[in-house]
Design an enzyme around this catalytic site. Structure first.
Site, PDB file in Angstrom:
ATOM      1  N   PRO A   2       0.830  -1.209   0.000  1.00 27.65           N
ATOM      2  CA  PRO A   2       0.000   0.000   0.000  1.00 27.65           C
ATOM      3  C   PRO A   2       0.864   1.257   0.000  1.00 27.65           C
ATOM      4  O   PRO A   2       1.822   1.371   0.759  1.00 27.65           O
ATOM      5  CB  PRO A   2      -0.797  -0.130   1.301  1.00 27.65           C
ATOM      6  CG  PRO A   2      -0.782  -1.583   1.623  1.00 27.65           C
ATOM      7  CD  PRO A   2       0.536  -2.090   1.134  1.00 27.65           C
ATOM      8  N   GLU A   3       0.527   2.209  -0.876  1.00 27.58           N
ATOM      9  CA  GLU A   3       1.275   3.460  -0.971  1.00 27.58           C
ATOM     10  C   GLU A   3       0.414   4.616  -0.472  1.00 27.58           C
ATOM     11  O   GLU A   3      -0.687   4.398   0.048  1.00 27.58           O
ATOM     12  CB  GLU A   3       1.743   3.655  -2.411  1.00 27.58           C
ATOM     13  CG  GLU A   3       2.599   2.479  -2.884  1.00 27.58           C
ATOM     14  CD  GLU A   3       3.137   2.632  -4.295  1.00 27.58           C
ATOM     15  OE1 GLU A   3       3.137   3.756  -4.831  1.00 27.58           O
ATOM     16  OE2 GLU A   3       3.556   1.601  -4.875  1.00 27.58           O
ATOM     17  N   LYS A  55       3.001   7.063   4.302  1.00 25.57           N
ATOM     18  CA  LYS A  55       2.674   5.647   4.475  1.00 25.57           C
ATOM     19  C   LYS A  55       2.365   5.315   5.930  1.00 25.57           C
ATOM     20  O   LYS A  55       2.540   4.179   6.373  1.00 25.57           O
ATOM     21  CB  LYS A  55       3.832   4.779   3.975  1.00 25.57           C
ATOM     22  CG  LYS A  55       4.017   4.828   2.463  1.00 25.57           C
ATOM     23  CD  LYS A  55       5.034   3.813   2.005  1.00 25.57           C
ATOM     24  CE  LYS A  55       5.184   3.821   0.495  1.00 25.57           C
ATOM     25  NZ  LYS A  55       6.147   2.804   0.022  1.00 25.57           N
TER      26      LYS A  55
END
Length: 395
Positions: A2-3, A55
């Site tokens: 996930p970014e 993040k």
């Protein structure tokens, strides 16, 4: 992994659920550890809210004072959890009876029928109780919500040795490019037609510190493009449903159609010096990396073929050198090679020695060939000149 856009949407998803439910319990799937400590919270009823930065996500637990007799000046207790998603982290809101297998951190609703959980199948995610974000020495300003601060932070740091590295590697450094991950760096470099293996300083040194996105040069500004593409992913439209990174209520095909370089046919992928896969235009060939291949447009999406003998090397012909090989392993390998090379010469220097049962303590030969040959034995062991046993037989 996930970014930035995925974490932004995850925080938005939590806030949507938290606006409809109150929560009463915090639970952990496993025993507390350094990376996933216990949450010191025992309030009977509380609210949840979240905000993302790069993040990271900060989850706030706020005590609900409705129905509790308190003084007018009493403020609700608040506890904040700083959470990172790791490689596979995500949020899920499910009935209690259907809680997903790798739900690491769970918040039960007051009705005890539903659970909001942090799910992480690879267990790389972590959290800590903290009112603060990670310092700038670890994570830079958020590209999505702190664009101008992010821009100034990068351009004022160009004198650092890090920016001598290829731009494809620097883009993954969270100290400067917080929120950028593998697919975003590939899309940014491809859409600006930038060689992934040129120096980061060469790409960034001519950019102004204050950028007017209304000017025509926005199409060549790497920092603005990072910010712009993050918002494009967040605002992706869909056929009745928006893009959702977790597949809960969204259309994943919308995201696939948005990608132009990452995992696309006709694109090339290589391994950079940080052992990360970088997708790029095939015309840039090999840089300072270890592997290079091109996904060719063919009947099979997974078909891999050579394109140019000067720039493309078959994976099977590439010998990877492991830089992390320890000294002990190298010594063991060297010893094995020496023994193998001396095997033929050892056969010519075989000696007979006395059996260990006949008062000879050492299994090695005595060193005196004449003495060993005259030994009266019925059961012998043969050893080479290096002391290695060859065979065991009776005379």
């Amino acid at each position: 992994m996930p970014e930035g856009p995925e974490l932004y949407k995850a925080a938005k998803y939590l806030n949507k659920i938290a606006g409809e439910y109150l929560f009463s319990t915090v639970r952990l799937l496993y025993e507390p550890s350094t990376k996933r400590p216990a949450i010191p919270w025992e309030k009977p009823v509380f609210h949840l809210s979240a905000v993302s930065r790069g993040k990271e996500i900060q989850i706030s637990l706020v005590e609900d004072l409705d129905g509790i007799k308190t003084r007018g000046d009493k403020k609700p207790d608040v506890l904040k959890i700083l959470l990172t998603f790791g490689m596979t982290g995500r949020f899920a809101f499910t009935p209690v009876a259907e809680v997903q297998k790798h739900s690491m951190l769970m918040f039960d609703t007051t009705c005890k029928k539903h659970t909001f959980a942090f799910v992480d199948s690879r267990h790389f995610g972590r959290w800590c109780v903290s009112d603060l974000w990670s310092p700038l020495s670890k994570r830079g300003p958020d590209i999505i919500s702190e664009y101008q601060l992010f821009r100034s932070h990068v351009l004022n740091s160009l004198d650092k040795p890090l920016f001598d590295r290829p731009i494809c590697e620097v883009l993954l450094d969270q100290r400067y490019f917080s929120a950028i991950g593998n697919y975003l760096r590939a899309e940014v470099l491809f859409r600006l037609d930038i060689d992934p293996f040129v120096s980061a300083r060469e790409v960034l040194q001519d950019l102004p510190e204050v950028h007017d996105h209304k000017k025509e040069n926005e199409t060549t500004d790497l920092l603005y493009t990072c910010h712009k593409l993050c918002w494009e992913v967040i605002n992706l439209p869909g056929s009745g449903k928006p893009y959702d990174p977790y597949g809960i209520f969204g259309d994943w095909n919308v995201f696939e159609d948005w990608l132009q370089c990452y995992t696309k046919e006709g694109m090339s992928n290589s391994i950079d010096d940080k052992q990360r896969t970088i997708w790029h235009d095939p015309k840039y060939g090999k840089g300072k990396h270890r592997r290079h291949r091109v996904i060719k447009k063919a009947d099979s999406v997974n078909e891999v073929s050579d394109v140019d003998e000067d720039t493309v090397v078959k994976e099977n012909d590439v010998k990877f050198e492991n830089k992390n090989t320890s000294t002990k392993k190298r010594k063991r390998r060297s010893t094995k090679n020496k023994l193998a090379s001396s095997k033929s010469s050892d056969k010519e220097n075989v000696h007979v020695v006395r059996n260990r049962r006949n008062s000879v303590k050492s299994p090695y030969f005595s060193g005196n060939k004449d003495k060993d040959d005259k030994a009266s034995i019925t059961d012998s062991e043969y050893f080479t000149s290096s002391g290695r046993r060859v065979k065991r037989t009776k005379l």
